[in-house]
Design an enzyme around this catalytic site. Structure first.
Site, PDB file in Angstrom:
ATOM      1  N   ARG A 102     153.598  31.420 -27.338  1.00  0.00           N
ATOM      2  CA  ARG A 102     152.341  31.653 -28.051  1.00  0.00           C
ATOM      3  C   ARG A 102     151.148  31.743 -27.124  1.00  0.00           C
ATOM      4  O   ARG A 102     150.267  32.597 -27.319  1.00  0.00           O
ATOM      5  CB  ARG A 102     152.137  30.553 -29.097  1.00  0.00           C
ATOM      6  CG  ARG A 102     150.901  30.725 -29.980  1.00  0.00           C
ATOM      7  CD  ARG A 102     150.716  32.130 -30.502  1.00  0.00           C
ATOM      8  NE  ARG A 102     151.915  32.702 -31.114  1.00  0.00           N
ATOM      9  CZ  ARG A 102     152.078  33.987 -31.369  1.00  0.00           C
ATOM     10  NH1 ARG A 102     151.149  34.861 -31.011  1.00  0.00           N
ATOM     11  NH2 ARG A 102     153.184  34.424 -31.935  1.00  0.00           N
ATOM     12  N   LYS A 137     128.674  36.183 -23.502  1.00  0.00           N
ATOM     13  CA  LYS A 137     129.065  36.223 -24.919  1.00  0.00           C
ATOM     14  C   LYS A 137     130.594  36.296 -25.010  1.00  0.00           C
ATOM     15  O   LYS A 137     131.179  37.298 -25.409  1.00  0.00           O
ATOM     16  CB  LYS A 137     128.410  37.406 -25.618  1.00  0.00           C
ATOM     17  CG  LYS A 137     126.888  37.306 -25.653  1.00  0.00           C
ATOM     18  CD  LYS A 137     126.244  38.528 -26.286  1.00  0.00           C
ATOM     19  CE  LYS A 137     124.723  38.404 -26.274  1.00  0.00           C
ATOM     20  NZ  LYS A 137     124.052  39.599 -26.841  1.00  0.00           N
ATOM     21  N   LYS A 169     115.000  34.522 -19.011  1.00  0.00           N
ATOM     22  CA  LYS A 169     114.894  35.415 -20.154  1.00  0.00           C
ATOM     23  C   LYS A 169     113.600  35.129 -20.918  1.00  0.00           C
ATOM     24  O   LYS A 169     112.782  34.308 -20.504  1.00  0.00           O
ATOM     25  CB  LYS A 169     116.120  35.267 -21.033  1.00  0.00           C
ATOM     26  CG  LYS A 169     117.424  35.553 -20.272  1.00  0.00           C
ATOM     27  CD  LYS A 169     118.607  35.674 -21.195  1.00  0.00           C
ATOM     28  CE  LYS A 169     118.597  36.966 -21.974  1.00  0.00           C
ATOM     29  NZ  LYS A 169     119.826  37.149 -22.772  1.00  0.00           N
ATOM     30  N   GLU A 202     114.114  38.858 -16.928  1.00  0.00           N
ATOM     31  CA  GLU A 202     114.085  39.829 -18.030  1.00  0.00           C
ATOM     32  C   GLU A 202     112.665  40.345 -18.236  1.00  0.00           C
ATOM     33  O   GLU A 202     111.699  39.579 -18.219  1.00  0.00           O
ATOM     34  CB  GLU A 202     114.585  39.169 -19.309  1.00  0.00           C
ATOM     35  CG  GLU A 202     114.545  40.074 -20.528  1.00  0.00           C
ATOM     36  CD  GLU A 202     115.028  39.361 -21.777  1.00  0.00           C
ATOM     37  OE1 GLU A 202     116.253  39.177 -21.916  1.00  0.00           O
ATOM     38  OE2 GLU A 202     114.176  38.969 -22.601  1.00  0.00           O
ATOM     39  N   ASP A 224     115.236  44.850 -20.947  1.00  0.00           N
ATOM     40  CA  ASP A 224     115.815  44.492 -22.240  1.00  0.00           C
ATOM     41  C   ASP A 224     115.245  45.345 -23.371  1.00  0.00           C
ATOM     42  O   ASP A 224     114.039  45.342 -23.625  1.00  0.00           O
ATOM     43  CB  ASP A 224     115.562  43.014 -22.527  1.00  0.00           C
ATOM     44  CG  ASP A 224     116.307  42.543 -23.762  1.00  0.00           C
ATOM     45  OD1 ASP A 224     117.532  42.730 -23.816  1.00  0.00           O
ATOM     46  OD2 ASP A 224     115.657  41.984 -24.660  1.00  0.00           O
TER      47      ASP A 224
END
Length: 285
Positions: A102, A137, A169, A202, A224
């Protein structure tokens, strides 16, 4: 980026915790009906189309479960596969094969999905100088696997985590008070700690690009949610003072258009957060 030793430590952790999660006190299904001395062979069967990833990781899993398991590789990581292909054979104690099954399948299906999507994006960038980056992410707990899969698919890794690169950011900038304050404080912080971490900042508009350039010492400027004209203008403004990165919901359809604006990198969270696992099976031979 993290070192090879740190990366391997992450893989070891994933294997340990995943096997503990799946096996616990024992695989009672196998213990109940398969003799301890039984030996078998299995094959990794591909039931889909895409880019194969996770073969080398599967070797590590099999060895962690049972050092006597022997694997014969037919297809390597990065191979283009289609329905009916066999990636490898593995032979040894039947109980051990079932305990490893698995984790091997879950990992390879996910990694192959990430590699497949990455490969399709990279192909769209052919003929440009733009490189494709992943993001943070990722699926909690298996970031190392997904970032490995991005590399197998032809992409490059962004920072691994919060500790191996500075990225200022919008929230960092707003909490610090301004771009110049955020950058100045960051430089002081790194100097005090003696940490030679690269700094990415950013920018939300061209005025912020100009302010970043005035501060200097920034490794890469992240553009961005810029549109195409703003991106081209920003690239022109920045020149060779910093590297450039486009980000912010850039779709597959828009990827090449941003590359043609002249950015060095495009980052995409969808490489890891929006993929469909490849269909793979481990079948007894």
């Amino acid at each position: 980026m993290i070192s090879e030793e740190q990366f391997q430590a992450e893989l070891d952790r994933i294997i340990h915790t995943s096997l503990q999660e799946d096996i616990g006190e024992g695989d009672h299904s196998s213990l109940a009906c398969i003799p301890a001395e039984a030996v078998g062979m299995a094959k990794l069967l591909v039931k889909d189309e895409g880019i194969l990833a996770g073969v080398d990781f599967a070797k590590q899993v099999f060895q962690a479960v049972d050092t006597d398991l022997k694997m014969e590789t037919v297809l390597k990581d990065g191979a283009e596969v289609s329905y009916g292909d066999i990636a490898f054979y593995v032979k040894g104690r039947s109980r051990s094969l079932l305990m490893a099954e698995r984790l091997v399948l879950n990992s390879m299906q996910r990694m192959s999905a990430v590699a497949t999507k990455t490969h399709s994006y990279v192909k769209l960038l052919e003929g440009t100088s733009t490189k494709l980056l992943d993001t943070r992410k990722t699926t909690p707990g298996i970031r190392a696997l997904e970032k490995w899969a991005v590399r197998i698919g032809g992409g490059e890794n962004h920072r691994f985590a919060l500790y191996d690169m500075i990225m200022l950011k919008d929230n960092h900038i707003d909490f610090a008070g301004s771009i110049s304050q955020a950058i100045s404080q960051t430089k002081n912080y790194l100097e005090e700690l003696g940490k030679p971490l690269k700094i990415i900042v950013e920018a939300r508009n061209l005025q912020e690009v100009e302010e970043i350039l005035e501060c200097g010492g920034v490794y890469r400027i992240l553009l961005d949610n810029f549109d195409y004209p703003m991106t081209r203008e920003a690239v022109k403004m920045i020149g060779n003072q910093s590297l450039t990165e486009s980000s912010g919901g850039i779709t597959k359809e828009a990827l090449r258009k941003y590359a043609l604006c002249g950015v060095n990198y495009i980052s995409s969270g969808s490489l890891t957060h929006s993929v469909h696992n490849l269909d793979l099976s481990l079948k007894a031979v």
